[in-house]
Design a protein around this motif. Sequence first.
Motif, PDB file in Angstrom:
ATOM      1  N   GLU A  90       0.835  -1.209   0.000  1.00  0.00           N
ATOM      2  CA  GLU A  90       0.000   0.000   0.000  1.00  0.00           C
ATOM      3  C   GLU A  90       0.870   1.260   0.000  1.00  0.00           C
ATOM      4  O   GLU A  90       0.684   2.149  -0.831  1.00  0.00           O
ATOM      5  CB  GLU A  90      -0.913  -0.008   1.228  1.00  0.00           C
ATOM      6  CG  GLU A  90      -1.802   1.206   1.346  1.00  0.00           C
ATOM      7  CD  GLU A  90      -2.616   1.192   2.621  1.00  0.00           C
ATOM      8  OE1 GLU A  90      -3.821   1.465   2.536  1.00  0.00           O
ATOM      9  OE2 GLU A  90      -2.051   0.908   3.711  1.00  0.00           O
ATOM     10  N   LYS A  91       1.830   1.346   0.912  1.00  0.00           N
ATOM     11  CA  LYS A  91       2.685   2.540   1.024  1.00  0.00           C
ATOM     12  C   LYS A  91       3.568   2.752  -0.198  1.00  0.00           C
ATOM     13  O   LYS A  91       3.868   3.880  -0.561  1.00  0.00           O
ATOM     14  CB  LYS A  91       3.548   2.478   2.278  1.00  0.00           C
ATOM     15  CG  LYS A  91       2.832   2.899   3.519  1.00  0.00           C
ATOM     16  CD  LYS A  91       3.850   3.440   4.507  1.00  0.00           C
ATOM     17  CE  LYS A  91       3.151   4.053   5.669  1.00  0.00           C
ATOM     18  NZ  LYS A  91       3.028   5.469   5.580  1.00  0.00           N
ATOM     19  N   SER A  93       2.696   2.112  -3.109  1.00  0.00           N
ATOM     20  CA  SER A  93       1.760   2.350  -4.221  1.00  0.00           C
ATOM     21  C   SER A  93       1.933   1.333  -5.352  1.00  0.00           C
ATOM     22  O   SER A  93       1.923   1.685  -6.531  1.00  0.00           O
ATOM     23  CB  SER A  93       1.924   3.775  -4.765  1.00  0.00           C
ATOM     24  OG  SER A  93       1.680   4.719  -3.753  1.00  0.00           O
ATOM     25  N   LEU A  94       2.105   0.077  -4.975  1.00  0.00           N
ATOM     26  CA  LEU A  94       2.258  -0.978  -5.968  1.00  0.00           C
ATOM     27  C   LEU A  94       0.922  -1.516  -6.456  1.00  0.00           C
ATOM     28  O   LEU A  94       0.872  -2.329  -7.372  1.00  0.00           O
ATOM     29  CB  LEU A  94       3.089  -2.128  -5.395  1.00  0.00           C
ATOM     30  CG  LEU A  94       4.531  -1.779  -5.046  1.00  0.00           C
ATOM     31  CD1 LEU A  94       5.217  -2.960  -4.397  1.00  0.00           C
ATOM     32  CD2 LEU A  94       5.285  -1.340  -6.296  1.00  0.00           C
ATOM     33  N   GLN A  96      -3.569  -0.399  -6.561  1.00  0.00           N
ATOM     34  CA  GLN A  96      -4.620   0.582  -6.297  1.00  0.00           C
ATOM     35  C   GLN A  96      -5.177   0.379  -4.884  1.00  0.00           C
ATOM     36  O   GLN A  96      -5.386  -0.768  -4.464  1.00  0.00           O
ATOM     37  CB  GLN A  96      -5.754   0.432  -7.324  1.00  0.00           C
ATOM     38  CG  GLN A  96      -5.364   0.767  -8.735  1.00  0.00           C
ATOM     39  CD  GLN A  96      -5.001   2.236  -8.886  1.00  0.00           C
ATOM     40  OE1 GLN A  96      -5.537   3.104  -8.203  1.00  0.00           O
ATOM     41  NE2 GLN A  96      -4.055   2.515  -9.774  1.00  0.00           N
ATOM     42  N   PRO A  97      -5.410   1.471  -4.158  1.00  0.00           N
ATOM     43  CA  PRO A  97      -5.934   1.359  -2.791  1.00  0.00           C
ATOM     44  C   PRO A  97      -7.234   0.556  -2.691  1.00  0.00           C
ATOM     45  O   PRO A  97      -7.438  -0.167  -1.716  1.00  0.00           O
ATOM     46  CB  PRO A  97      -6.168   2.809  -2.373  1.00  0.00           C
ATOM     47  CG  PRO A  97      -5.247   3.604  -3.228  1.00  0.00           C
ATOM     48  CD  PRO A  97      -5.136   2.858  -4.532  1.00  0.00           C
ATOM     49  N   CYS A 101      -7.006  -2.193   0.258  1.00  0.00           N
ATOM     50  CA  CYS A 101      -7.688  -1.837   1.515  1.00  0.00           C
ATOM     51  C   CYS A 101      -8.666  -2.896   2.021  1.00  0.00           C
ATOM     52  O   CYS A 101      -8.651  -3.202   3.216  1.00  0.00           O
ATOM     53  CB  CYS A 101      -8.369  -0.480   1.387  1.00  0.00           C
ATOM     54  SG  CYS A 101      -7.177   0.870   1.378  1.00  0.00           S
TER      55      CYS A 101
END
Length: 130
Positions: A90-91, A93-94, A96-97, A101
């Motif tokens: 997530e951090k 950005s590999l 999509q959120p 999530c």
Amino acid sequence: MDKSYGNQSKNQELSDRLLDFTVSIIKLVRKLPRDMTGNHLSLKLLRFGTSPGVYYEQARSAESKVDFILKLGIILEELKESRYWLKVIEKASLMQPDRICPLLNECEVLIAIISKSIFTTKKSRKIKQV
């Protein structure tokens, strides 16, 4: 014979939930980039994200309450490792959120369920800290 501790329908529900988590991890890993970073994270996440369900099946046939608690502890460790790698993805950005999530949220819920199970089993049987 299944020597599961606790409510059988809740045990099966958790087993099914862990299976769904495993499948979600596999699907997520398939979407990671096919580069050095993606490959590394894929291996880590596959290792930790696919094992809790297997360990839960082992816990369901534990030889004793102490053995049950020890196996739940392993599941908790594996889920926390999974959470860590999901947060890295997530951090960095590999992904999509909206893809990461829901899986991260489910991991948090599973951690809470297993933690509560450990606490409840220890409390109900007055087992000392393991």
